[in-house]
Scaffold this motif. Structure first.
Motif, PDB file in Angstrom:
ATOM      1  N   GLY A  99       0.652  -1.249  -0.472  1.00  0.00           N
ATOM      2  CA  GLY A  99       0.267   0.110  -0.099  1.00  0.00           C
ATOM      3  C   GLY A  99      -0.015   1.255   0.059  1.00  0.00           C
ATOM      4  N   GLU A 100       2.240   1.476   0.160  1.00  0.00           N
ATOM      5  CA  GLU A 100       2.924   2.818  -0.216  1.00  0.00           C
ATOM      6  C   GLU A 100       3.829   2.566  -1.399  1.00  0.00           C
ATOM      7  OE1 GLU A 100       5.703   2.622   3.427  1.00  0.00           O
ATOM      8  OE2 GLU A 100       3.670   2.507   5.117  1.00  0.00           O
ATOM      9  N   THR A 101       4.507   3.119  -1.833  1.00  0.00           N
ATOM     10  CA  THR A 101       5.064   3.802  -2.579  1.00  0.00           C
ATOM     11  C   THR A 101       6.764   4.337  -2.291  1.00  0.00           C
ATOM     12  OG1 THR A 101       4.235   5.860  -2.981  1.00  0.00           O
ATOM     13  CG2 THR A 101       3.651   4.208  -4.618  1.00  0.00           C
ATOM     14  N   ARG A 102       7.263   4.161  -3.212  1.00  0.00           N
ATOM     15  CA  ARG A 102       8.668   5.000  -2.861  1.00  0.00           C
ATOM     16  C   ARG A 102       9.478   5.706  -3.924  1.00  0.00           C
ATOM     17  NH1 ARG A 102      13.302   0.770  -0.115  1.00  0.00           N
ATOM     18  NH2 ARG A 102      12.105   1.215   2.055  1.00  0.00           N
ATOM     19  N   SER A 103      10.044   6.659  -4.414  1.00  0.00           N
ATOM     20  CA  SER A 103      10.796   7.486  -5.321  1.00  0.00           C
ATOM     21  C   SER A 103      11.160   6.788  -5.641  1.00  0.00           C
ATOM     22  CB  SER A 103      10.444   8.849  -5.848  1.00  0.00           C
ATOM     23  OG  SER A 103      11.862   9.242  -4.584  1.00  0.00           O
ATOM     24  N   TYR A 104      12.494   6.754  -6.765  1.00  0.00           N
ATOM     25  CA  TYR A 104      13.449   6.194  -7.712  1.00  0.00           C
ATOM     26  C   TYR A 104      14.366   6.896  -6.619  1.00  0.00           C
ATOM     27  CZ  TYR A 104      11.571   3.723 -10.629  1.00  0.00           C
ATOM     28  OH  TYR A 104      10.595   2.705 -12.112  1.00  0.00           O
ATOM     29  N   LEU A 114      22.393   8.364  -3.131  1.00  0.00           N
ATOM     30  CA  LEU A 114      22.161   9.245  -3.495  1.00  0.00           C
ATOM     31  C   LEU A 114      22.755   9.123  -5.353  1.00  0.00           C
ATOM     32  CD1 LEU A 114      19.474  10.883  -4.066  1.00  0.00           C
ATOM     33  CD2 LEU A 114      21.464  12.844  -2.842  1.00  0.00           C
ATOM     34  N   LEU A 115      23.741   9.166  -5.398  1.00  0.00           N
ATOM     35  CA  LEU A 115      23.571   9.125  -7.187  1.00  0.00           C
ATOM     36  C   LEU A 115      23.330   8.245  -8.080  1.00  0.00           C
ATOM     37  CD1 LEU A 115      26.926  11.252  -5.926  1.00  0.00           C
ATOM     38  CD2 LEU A 115      24.902  12.491  -6.454  1.00  0.00           C
ATOM     39  N   ALA A 116      23.066   7.092  -7.085  1.00  0.00           N
ATOM     40  CA  ALA A 116      22.456   5.810  -8.299  1.00  0.00           C
ATOM     41  C   ALA A 116      21.124   5.851  -8.436  1.00  0.00           C
ATOM     42  CB  ALA A 116      23.156   5.025  -7.030  1.00  0.00           C
ATOM     43  N   ILE A 117      20.814   6.816  -9.079  1.00  0.00           N
ATOM     44  CA  ILE A 117      19.784   6.950  -9.096  1.00  0.00           C
ATOM     45  C   ILE A 117      18.734   6.325 -10.288  1.00  0.00           C
ATOM     46  CG2 ILE A 117      17.486   7.630  -9.608  1.00  0.00           C
ATOM     47  CD1 ILE A 117      17.598  10.484  -7.912  1.00  0.00           C
ATOM     48  N   SER A 141       9.408  10.716  -8.759  1.00  0.00           N
ATOM     49  CA  SER A 141       9.613  11.953  -7.176  1.00  0.00           C
ATOM     50  C   SER A 141       8.045  12.935  -7.932  1.00  0.00           C
ATOM     51  CB  SER A 141      10.605  12.489  -7.780  1.00  0.00           C
ATOM     52  OG  SER A 141      11.656  11.936  -7.586  1.00  0.00           O
ATOM     53  N   ASP A 142       7.447  12.285  -8.795  1.00  0.00           N
ATOM     54  CA  ASP A 142       6.301  13.739  -9.168  1.00  0.00           C
ATOM     55  C   ASP A 142       5.091  12.754  -8.857  1.00  0.00           C
ATOM     56  OD1 ASP A 142       6.251  12.583 -11.436  1.00  0.00           O
ATOM     57  OD2 ASP A 142       6.306  14.215 -12.746  1.00  0.00           O
ATOM     58  N   GLY A 143       5.339  11.635  -8.070  1.00  0.00           N
ATOM     59  CA  GLY A 143       3.768  10.892  -8.651  1.00  0.00           C
ATOM     60  C   GLY A 143       3.652  10.531  -9.411  1.00  0.00           C
ATOM     61  N   SER A 144       4.509  10.368 -10.787  1.00  0.00           N
ATOM     62  CA  SER A 144       3.928   9.620 -11.773  1.00  0.00           C
ATOM     63  C   SER A 144       4.230   8.290 -12.382  1.00  0.00           C
ATOM     64  CB  SER A 144       4.551  10.040 -13.094  1.00  0.00           C
ATOM     65  OG  SER A 144       5.722  10.375 -12.628  1.00  0.00           O
TER      66      SER A 144
END
Length: 169
Positions: A99-104, A114-117, A141-144
């Motif tokens: 039920g949760e999400t995470r951004s790249y 952090l630099l390994a997106i 990151s924008d929810g898309s």
């Protein structure tokens, strides 16, 4: 040696493959990367179709419960076949709660770099175990909605199912 079985789901038929250690592939038959992933496994060992495999039958039962909205945590053993970095990323995917999400970006931070997106996004795309290893829970990151080998419509369905916004009955 691997054992495989086709598994029907609400979103279409999937191919499930397991090793002696656990499920190493679960993808939609019409997925963008499915054929390539099967070929990669065939380089390692023979894939034998077995419609009566106990573990794959258990997987099918758990997927049925998941799609009915009655299962949030799978108990099937998993066997990650990939590089050390990919396995690190995939293990982080397992930590994203139902039920949760995470951004790249958040996924890259969870992996410790952090630099390994882009590398994280690439590893997510190489995830061979759809749904059980929830790469569908990673979004922009924008929810898309971002890429998903099973297609963005399926990704949206899975996210809706998990957020309880989808009424299946």
């Amino acid at each position: 040696m691997f054992y495989s079985k086709n598994v029907p789901t609400l979103l279409g038929e999937m191919i499930a493959v397991r090793s002696e250690k656990g499920v190493c592939m679960l993808n939609f038959l019409d997925g963008k990367t499915t054929t390539q992933q099967v070929k990669e496994l065939e380089k390692i060992g023979e894939i034998i179709y077995n419609d009566n495999d106990e573990i794959l039958n258990q997987l099918q039962g758990e997927l049925d419960l998941y799609f009915e909205g009655n299962l949030e945590q799978f108990s099937i053993p998993i066997d990650f076949i990939g590089t050390e970095f990919q396995q690190k990323v995939w293990n982080q995917l397992l930590k994203i709660k139902f039920g949760e999400t995470r951004s790249y970006k958040e996924q890259a931070i969870a992996v410790g770099d952090l630099l390994a997106i882009r590398a994280v996004a690439n590893a997510n795309g190489k995830n061979k175990i759809s749904i059980l290893v929830p790469c569908h829970r990673v979004i922009g990151s924008d929810g898309s909605l971002t890429g998903f080998a099973g297609g963005k419509n399926r990704k949206q369905f899975l996210l809706d199912l998990e957020s309880k916004q989808l009424n299946l009955f």
